[in-house]
Design a protein around this motif. Structure first.
Motif, PDB file in Angstrom:
ATOM      1  N   LEU A 218       0.825  -1.195   0.000  1.00 26.27           N
ATOM      2  CA  LEU A 218       0.000   0.000   0.000  1.00 26.27           C
ATOM      3  C   LEU A 218       0.867   1.255   0.000  1.00 26.27           C
ATOM      4  N   ALA A 219       0.340   2.301  -0.595  1.00 21.04           N
ATOM      5  CA  ALA A 219       1.018   3.591  -0.560  1.00 21.04           C
ATOM      6  C   ALA A 219       1.040   4.108   0.880  1.00 21.04           C
ATOM      7  N   ASP A 220       1.985   4.984   1.179  1.00 24.09           N
ATOM      8  CA  ASP A 220       2.129   5.517   2.532  1.00 24.09           C
ATOM      9  C   ASP A 220       0.837   6.188   2.992  1.00 24.09           C
ATOM     10  N   GLY A 221       0.448   5.872   4.217  1.00 25.02           N
ATOM     11  CA  GLY A 221      -0.721   6.507   4.804  1.00 25.02           C
ATOM     12  C   GLY A 221      -2.051   5.909   4.403  1.00 25.02           C
ATOM     13  N   VAL A 222      -2.039   4.850   3.586  1.00 28.63           N
ATOM     14  CA  VAL A 222      -3.282   4.237   3.110  1.00 28.63           C
ATOM     15  C   VAL A 222      -3.682   3.102   4.044  1.00 28.63           C
ATOM     16  N   GLY A 223      -4.963   3.025   4.380  1.00 22.91           N
ATOM     17  CA  GLY A 223      -5.463   1.969   5.247  1.00 22.91           C
ATOM     18  C   GLY A 223      -5.689   0.673   4.484  1.00 22.91           C
ATOM     19  N   PHE A 224      -6.090  -0.364   5.237  1.00 21.02           N
ATOM     20  CA  PHE A 224      -6.351  -1.674   4.634  1.00 21.02           C
ATOM     21  C   PHE A 224      -7.725  -1.660   3.957  1.00 21.02           C
ATOM     22  N   ASN A 225      -7.796  -1.171   2.718  1.00 16.88           N
ATOM     23  CA  ASN A 225      -9.063  -1.146   1.992  1.00 16.88           C
ATOM     24  C   ASN A 225      -9.284  -2.473   1.262  1.00 16.88           C
ATOM     25  N   LEU A 226      -9.458  -3.535   2.069  1.00 12.40           N
ATOM     26  CA  LEU A 226      -9.596  -4.869   1.498  1.00 12.40           C
ATOM     27  C   LEU A 226     -10.811  -4.978   0.585  1.00 12.40           C
ATOM     28  N   ILE A 227     -11.965  -4.516   1.042  1.00 10.32           N
ATOM     29  CA  ILE A 227     -13.189  -4.679   0.265  1.00 10.32           C
ATOM     30  C   ILE A 227     -13.088  -3.955  -1.070  1.00 10.32           C
ATOM     31  N   SER A 228     -12.523  -2.762  -1.063  1.00 12.74           N
ATOM     32  CA  SER A 228     -12.357  -2.015  -2.310  1.00 12.74           C
ATOM     33  C   SER A 228     -11.466  -2.773  -3.293  1.00 12.74           C
ATOM     34  N   THR A 229     -10.386  -3.368  -2.800  1.00 13.44           N
ATOM     35  CA  THR A 229      -9.498  -4.149  -3.663  1.00 13.44           C
ATOM     36  C   THR A 229     -10.209  -5.380  -4.198  1.00 13.44           C
ATOM     37  N   LEU A 230     -10.953  -6.072  -3.346  1.00 12.26           N
ATOM     38  CA  LEU A 230     -11.719  -7.240  -3.785  1.00 12.26           C
ATOM     39  C   LEU A 230     -12.745  -6.852  -4.845  1.00 12.26           C
ATOM     40  N   ASP A 231     -13.456  -5.766  -4.614  1.00 14.04           N
ATOM     41  CA  ASP A 231     -14.459  -5.311  -5.578  1.00 14.04           C
ATOM     42  C   ASP A 231     -13.819  -5.005  -6.927  1.00 14.04           C
ATOM     43  N   ARG A 232     -12.691  -4.325  -6.887  1.00  9.39           N
ATOM     44  CA  ARG A 232     -12.005  -3.955  -8.126  1.00  9.39           C
ATOM     45  C   ARG A 232     -11.601  -5.195  -8.919  1.00  9.39           C
ATOM     46  N   VAL A 233     -11.068  -6.191  -8.237  1.00  7.43           N
ATOM     47  CA  VAL A 233     -10.616  -7.412  -8.914  1.00  7.43           C
ATOM     48  C   VAL A 233     -11.806  -8.223  -9.425  1.00  7.43           C
ATOM     49  N   GLU A 234     -12.842  -8.384  -8.594  1.00  8.36           N
ATOM     50  CA  GLU A 234     -13.993  -9.183  -9.009  1.00  8.36           C
ATOM     51  C   GLU A 234     -14.731  -8.545 -10.173  1.00  8.36           C
ATOM     52  N   GLN A 235     -14.820  -7.233 -10.178  1.00  9.67           N
ATOM     53  CA  GLN A 235     -15.462  -6.556 -11.302  1.00  9.67           C
ATOM     54  C   GLN A 235     -14.642  -6.695 -12.576  1.00  9.67           C
ATOM     55  N   ALA A 236     -13.324  -6.688 -12.442  1.00 12.31           N
ATOM     56  CA  ALA A 236     -12.466  -6.857 -13.618  1.00 12.31           C
ATOM     57  C   ALA A 236     -12.616  -8.248 -14.213  1.00 12.31           C
ATOM     58  N   LEU A 237     -12.775  -9.256 -13.369  1.00 11.81           N
ATOM     59  CA  LEU A 237     -12.916 -10.630 -13.853  1.00 11.81           C
ATOM     60  C   LEU A 237     -14.329 -10.908 -14.361  1.00 11.81           C
ATOM     61  N   GLY A 238     -15.319 -10.419 -13.654  1.00 14.74           N
ATOM     62  CA  GLY A 238     -16.702 -10.572 -14.103  1.00 14.74           C
ATOM     63  C   GLY A 238     -17.391 -11.846 -13.659  1.00 14.74           C
ATOM     64  N   THR A 239     -16.638 -12.812 -13.095  1.00 16.14           N
ATOM     65  CA  THR A 239     -17.244 -14.103 -12.762  1.00 16.14           C
ATOM     66  C   THR A 239     -16.830 -14.611 -11.376  1.00 16.14           C
ATOM     67  N   PRO A 240     -16.857 -13.778 -10.341  1.00 13.12           N
ATOM     68  CA  PRO A 240     -16.514 -14.296  -9.012  1.00 13.12           C
ATOM     69  C   PRO A 240     -17.540 -15.337  -8.578  1.00 13.12           C
ATOM     70  N   VAL A 241     -17.104 -16.311  -7.761  1.00 13.35           N
ATOM     71  CA  VAL A 241     -18.038 -17.322  -7.285  1.00 13.35           C
ATOM     72  C   VAL A 241     -19.124 -16.665  -6.445  1.00 13.35           C
ATOM     73  N   GLN A 242     -20.274 -17.320  -6.393  1.00 12.58           N
ATOM     74  CA  GLN A 242     -21.468 -16.753  -5.783  1.00 12.58           C
ATOM     75  C   GLN A 242     -21.767 -17.395  -4.437  1.00 12.58           C
ATOM     76  N   THR A 243     -22.707 -16.780  -3.705  1.00 10.59           N
ATOM     77  CA  THR A 243     -23.135 -17.316  -2.413  1.00 10.59           C
ATOM     78  C   THR A 243     -24.554 -17.879  -2.563  1.00 10.59           C
ATOM     79  N   ALA A 244     -25.562 -17.083  -2.227  1.00 11.64           N
ATOM     80  CA  ALA A 244     -26.940 -17.534  -2.400  1.00 11.64           C
ATOM     81  C   ALA A 244     -27.272 -17.577  -3.891  1.00 11.64           C
ATOM     82  N   VAL A 245     -27.787 -18.720  -4.358  1.00 15.92           N
ATOM     83  CA  VAL A 245     -28.045 -18.884  -5.788  1.00 15.92           C
ATOM     84  C   VAL A 245     -29.419 -19.511  -6.014  1.00 15.92           C
TER      85      VAL A 245
END
Length: 315
Positions: A218-245
Motif C-alpha cells: 500500500l502507498a504511505d498513509g493508506v489503510g487496509f481497503n480490502l473490500i475495495s481491492t476485492l471489488d475492483r478485482v472481481e469486477q475486472a474478472l466478471g465471474t466471481p463465485v457466488q453465495t446464495a443462488v
C-alpha cells in the motif's frame, strides 16, 4: 512462602547457557501459529473481530547467545493485537517493541498475521445475499533498511476457456447444418425449439474454478481497503463465485461466463489493469491459477505493477 521474585530466581534458565561448539548467528527465530484475536477494518468502517494465526520473529545476531526470549514476543503480540485495530502504525510499533525487548540480540523483526474476513455479497438477480470468507494475510518487517508491509488475499472465480468455446460453437454449427436442410426455409418455431434442446447444444466449453492470489504494498498513509481491492478485482474478472443462488442467479452467472471467456493470461491482464489504476497501491503481485477441468495440471500466470526493484524483479 516465597515471593514471585524469589521464586523466579530459583527457576533454571538453560537458554542463557552458551554452547560454543554450536555458535552461529540465525536469520529468524520465533513462533508461528500463535492464536490471538485481531480487530480489522476492511475499509467499510466496521471493525470486525477475527481469530488469527500469528507468526512472530526476530533475528539472532549474537553467535554466543543460545536463544531469544520467546515469551516476550508472545506477550507483546497478545498485548498489541488484542487491544488495537490492525493498521500500519500499530504493526510498526509492535515490531519496534520486538526489537526493544531483544536490543542486545536482534536488529530485525517480522510478523505474519493470517485470518479470514467475512464479506456479505449480493446475489446476481434474486435479491438474496450470502457470506464469502476471504483469506487475509498481513506480512510486515522492520530492519535497518526500514519498515515494509504487504497485504495478501485471494479471489475465487470461474474461467471459461475461449478455445473450448470456439470449438463448441463449431460443433453446434455443424449439428445445425445436419438438422436443418439449407435448401429448405427455416421454421422459426422449430429453430427455437432446437436451440432449447440437448440435441441442439451438442457441446459446451469447459470452465473451472480459478484462484487469483494477490499481494499488495500500500502507498504511505493508506489503510487496509480490502473490500475495495476485492471489488475492483472481481469486477475486472466478471465471474466471481457466488453465495446464495436461485435459478435466476445461476442463469445470470452462465451469462457472465459466456461474456467473460478468458485464458489465464487474459485474467492476469484484467487484474493488472485494474490494480494499476488504483493510486492507493504502490506495488502488487498476482498469481493466477486456472484449475483445469480438461487437464490434470493447472494453467498459471503471474503479473505485477512493474515497479523497479519491486515484485516483478523477483524470480
Amino acid at each position: 512462602m516465597h515471593s514471585h521474585e524469589n521464586t523466579a530466581r530459583l527457576l533454571p534458565d538453560v537458554a542463557v547457557q552458551a554452547q560454543p561448539h554450536l555458535a552461529g548467528a540465525l536469520d529468524w527465530v520465533g513462533m508461528d501459529g500463535i492464536e490471538v484475536p485481531v480487530r480489522f477494518d476492511a475499509g467499510d468502517g466496521n471493525v470486525e473481530r477475527a481469530s488469527a494465526q500469528v507468526g512472530a520473529f526476530v533475528n539472532l545476531t549474537r553467535p554466543d547467545k543460545r536463544g531469544i526470549h520467546m515469551s516476550r514476543l508472545y506477550l507483546l503480540v497478545d498485548r498489541h493485537l488484542g487491544a488495537n485495530p490492525l493498521d500500519a502504525a500499530m504493526i510498526e510499533a509492535l515490531l519496534q517493541a520486538f526489537l526493544e525487548s531483544h536490543k542486545d540480540l536482534s536488529d530485525r523483526a517480522r510478523i505474519s498475521i493470517r485470518f479470514d474476513h467475512l464479506v456479505r455479497r449480493p446475489a446476481l438477480r434474486s435479491g438474496n445475499s450470502g457470506w464469502r470468507a476471504y483469506p487475509v494475510s498481513i506480512e510486515a518487517s522492520l530492519s535497518p533498511e526500514g519498515f515494509q508491509l504487504e497485504l495478501g488475499t485471494e479471489v475465487v472465480y470461474s474461467s471459461t476457456c475461449p478455445a473450448s468455446a470456439a470449438l463448441s460453437r463449431q460443433m453446434i454449427q455443424e449439428q445445425f447444418a445436419r438438422d436443418f436442410d439449407a435448401a429448405q426455409p427455416l421454421d422459426h418455431a422449430a429453430v427455437l425449439a432446437w436451440l432449447g434442446s440437448e440435441q441442439g447444444i451438442v457441446a459446451t466449453p469447459h470452465a473451472q474454478r480459478s484462484v487469483a492470489r494477490l499481494l499488495v504494498r500500500l502507498a504511505d498513509g493508506v489503510g487496509f481497503n480490502l473490500i475495495s481491492t476485492l471489488d475492483r478485482v472481481e469486477q475486472a474478472l466478471g465471474t466471481p463465485v457466488q453465495t446464495a443462488v436461485k435459478r435466476e442467479d445461476e442463469q445470470a452467472f452462465a451469462l457472465a461466463n459466456g461474456g467473460n471467456l478468458m485464458f489465464c493470461e487474459d485474467a492476469a491482464r484484467r487484474i493488472q489493469k485494474a490494480l494499476d489504476a488504483d493510486p492507493r497501491i504502490a506495488d502488487f503481485h498476482v498469481r493466477l491459477e486456472h484449475q483445469e477441468s480438461l487437464h490434470p495440471h493447472d494453467a498459471v500466470a503471474y503479473a505485477s505493477k512493474g515497479v523497479p526493484g519491486g515484485y516483478g524483479s523477483a524470480a
